[in-house]
Motif scaffolding. Sequence first.
Motif, PDB file in Angstrom:
ATOM      1  N   ARG A 288       0.827  -1.197   0.000  1.00  0.00           N
ATOM      2  CA  ARG A 288       0.000   0.000   0.000  1.00  0.00           C
ATOM      3  C   ARG A 288       0.862   1.248   0.000  1.00  0.00           C
ATOM      4  O   ARG A 288       1.792   1.362   0.781  1.00  0.00           O
ATOM      5  CB  ARG A 288      -0.919   0.018   1.215  1.00  0.00           C
ATOM      6  CG  ARG A 288      -1.870  -1.153   1.289  1.00  0.00           C
ATOM      7  CD  ARG A 288      -2.881  -1.135   0.173  1.00  0.00           C
ATOM      8  NE  ARG A 288      -3.847  -0.035   0.306  1.00  0.00           N
ATOM      9  CZ  ARG A 288      -4.782   0.239  -0.581  1.00  0.00           C
ATOM     10  NH1 ARG A 288      -4.885  -0.500  -1.680  1.00  0.00           N
ATOM     11  NH2 ARG A 288      -5.606   1.249  -0.397  1.00  0.00           N
ATOM     12  N   GLU A 289       0.529   2.180  -0.883  1.00  0.00           N
ATOM     13  CA  GLU A 289       1.236   3.454  -0.950  1.00  0.00           C
ATOM     14  C   GLU A 289       0.233   4.522  -1.356  1.00  0.00           C
ATOM     15  O   GLU A 289      -0.409   4.408  -2.399  1.00  0.00           O
ATOM     16  CB  GLU A 289       2.380   3.388  -1.964  1.00  0.00           C
ATOM     17  CG  GLU A 289       3.164   4.690  -2.061  1.00  0.00           C
ATOM     18  CD  GLU A 289       4.296   4.586  -3.079  1.00  0.00           C
ATOM     19  OE1 GLU A 289       5.458   4.507  -2.661  1.00  0.00           O
ATOM     20  OE2 GLU A 289       3.984   4.587  -4.285  1.00  0.00           O
ATOM     21  N   ALA A 290       0.107   5.549  -0.526  1.00  0.00           N
ATOM     22  CA  ALA A 290      -0.816   6.655  -0.802  1.00  0.00           C
ATOM     23  C   ALA A 290      -2.241   6.149  -1.071  1.00  0.00           C
ATOM     24  O   ALA A 290      -2.929   6.629  -1.975  1.00  0.00           O
ATOM     25  CB  ALA A 290      -0.317   7.492  -1.958  1.00  0.00           C
ATOM     26  N   GLY A 291      -2.662   5.143  -0.308  1.00  0.00           N
ATOM     27  CA  GLY A 291      -4.033   4.665  -0.406  1.00  0.00           C
ATOM     28  C   GLY A 291      -4.337   3.733  -1.550  1.00  0.00           C
ATOM     29  O   GLY A 291      -5.502   3.432  -1.816  1.00  0.00           O
ATOM     30  N   ARG A 292      -3.291   3.241  -2.247  1.00  0.00           N
ATOM     31  CA  ARG A 292      -3.546   2.305  -3.343  1.00  0.00           C
ATOM     32  C   ARG A 292      -2.455   1.236  -3.370  1.00  0.00           C
ATOM     33  O   ARG A 292      -1.391   1.403  -2.780  1.00  0.00           O
ATOM     34  CB  ARG A 292      -3.623   3.028  -4.681  1.00  0.00           C
ATOM     35  CG  ARG A 292      -2.417   3.846  -5.022  1.00  0.00           C
ATOM     36  CD  ARG A 292      -2.684   4.799  -6.184  1.00  0.00           C
ATOM     37  NE  ARG A 292      -1.525   5.594  -6.493  1.00  0.00           N
ATOM     38  CZ  ARG A 292      -0.557   5.261  -7.324  1.00  0.00           C
ATOM     39  NH1 ARG A 292      -0.613   4.101  -7.954  1.00  0.00           N
ATOM     40  NH2 ARG A 292       0.468   6.046  -7.552  1.00  0.00           N
ATOM     41  N   SER A 293      -2.724   0.163  -4.060  1.00  0.00           N
ATOM     42  CA  SER A 293      -1.757  -0.935  -4.166  1.00  0.00           C
ATOM     43  C   SER A 293      -0.856  -0.710  -5.372  1.00  0.00           C
ATOM     44  O   SER A 293      -1.336  -0.449  -6.467  1.00  0.00           O
ATOM     45  CB  SER A 293      -2.481  -2.275  -4.312  1.00  0.00           C
ATOM     46  OG  SER A 293      -3.190  -2.582  -3.135  1.00  0.00           O
ATOM     47  N   VAL A 294       0.451  -0.817  -5.141  1.00  0.00           N
ATOM     48  CA  VAL A 294       1.428  -0.663  -6.216  1.00  0.00           C
ATOM     49  C   VAL A 294       2.418  -1.825  -6.140  1.00  0.00           C
ATOM     50  O   VAL A 294       2.655  -2.383  -5.070  1.00  0.00           O
ATOM     51  CB  VAL A 294       2.183   0.686  -6.114  1.00  0.00           C
ATOM     52  CG1 VAL A 294       1.228   1.854  -6.297  1.00  0.00           C
ATOM     53  CG2 VAL A 294       2.912   0.794  -4.784  1.00  0.00           C
ATOM     54  N   PRO A 295       3.006  -2.221  -7.292  1.00  0.00           N
ATOM     55  CA  PRO A 295       3.987  -3.312  -7.262  1.00  0.00           C
ATOM     56  C   PRO A 295       5.167  -2.959  -6.362  1.00  0.00           C
ATOM     57  O   PRO A 295       5.679  -1.847  -6.387  1.00  0.00           O
ATOM     58  CB  PRO A 295       4.415  -3.434  -8.727  1.00  0.00           C
ATOM     59  CG  PRO A 295       3.280  -2.870  -9.505  1.00  0.00           C
ATOM     60  CD  PRO A 295       2.733  -1.755  -8.665  1.00  0.00           C
ATOM     61  N   ALA A 296       5.583  -3.918  -5.558  1.00  0.00           N
ATOM     62  CA  ALA A 296       6.695  -3.698  -4.632  1.00  0.00           C
ATOM     63  C   ALA A 296       8.022  -4.000  -5.322  1.00  0.00           C
ATOM     64  O   ALA A 296       8.141  -4.980  -6.053  1.00  0.00           O
ATOM     65  CB  ALA A 296       6.536  -4.588  -3.402  1.00  0.00           C
ATOM     66  N   THR A 297       9.004  -3.143  -5.098  1.00  0.00           N
ATOM     67  CA  THR A 297      10.329  -3.389  -5.649  1.00  0.00           C
ATOM     68  C   THR A 297      11.029  -4.476  -4.845  1.00  0.00           C
ATOM     69  O   THR A 297      10.666  -4.768  -3.699  1.00  0.00           O
ATOM     70  CB  THR A 297      11.182  -2.109  -5.604  1.00  0.00           C
ATOM     71  OG1 THR A 297      11.401  -1.748  -4.234  1.00  0.00           O
ATOM     72  CG2 THR A 297      10.501  -0.965  -6.334  1.00  0.00           C
TER      73      THR A 297
END
Length: 201
Positions: free
Chosen positions: A20-29
């Motif tokens: 979770r980043e800024a309220g949304r799901s993003v691919p993790a590095t």
Amino acid sequence: APHQCIRESSDARKFIYYYREAGRSVPATHFHLELLRQRLVSPALEVELVAMAPRLATNVEGATFLATQLRFLIKNVGRVAAYKWQLDVRERRGHPEGRFGDYRSRGQDFPPGAQPDPGGISLDDTILPDCERFEEKHFGFLLRPAAPTTEAVRAEVDEMILAITLGYRLATETSPGEMQYTELKRVADAQELTDFVLQDR
């Protein structure tokens, strides 16, 4: 915490991790996943450049050398104490062509009379879990305004300082750290720097 999703992968064996980043799901590095994995067994430090302040302005070689102090906030976001770590300012981007040599990233490279006091030796740099501390680094600029006027000095500050992006990383005993970048215009006050240079000319 990160989670996996196989719906976006043609190969079910290749799980995609998200966080979770800024309220949304993003691919993790990969670095992010490694950092989370190591939190139970290794220090996990985060660093952010939070402030820049002028320290000294002096005339050098027909220019004005401006010595500043960069202030970084370091947080231990893991569950293991960090005993050994080092913050290193390694890169600068966006400098004017031909002016690379007008920057000094180490206090020992400052002109005579502008070198910072080495200060005392810290006996304990330990950062306990869920704790934070400030780390200060010296950084210098050779400013060459076209004229000794407010407008010319401000233009030089804008071009030589505010347009610069610094790259830095925080290494620990178990990780070389990930490069991070901050634009100096986010932490520098152009008017304060201009006034500081003019009052010492």
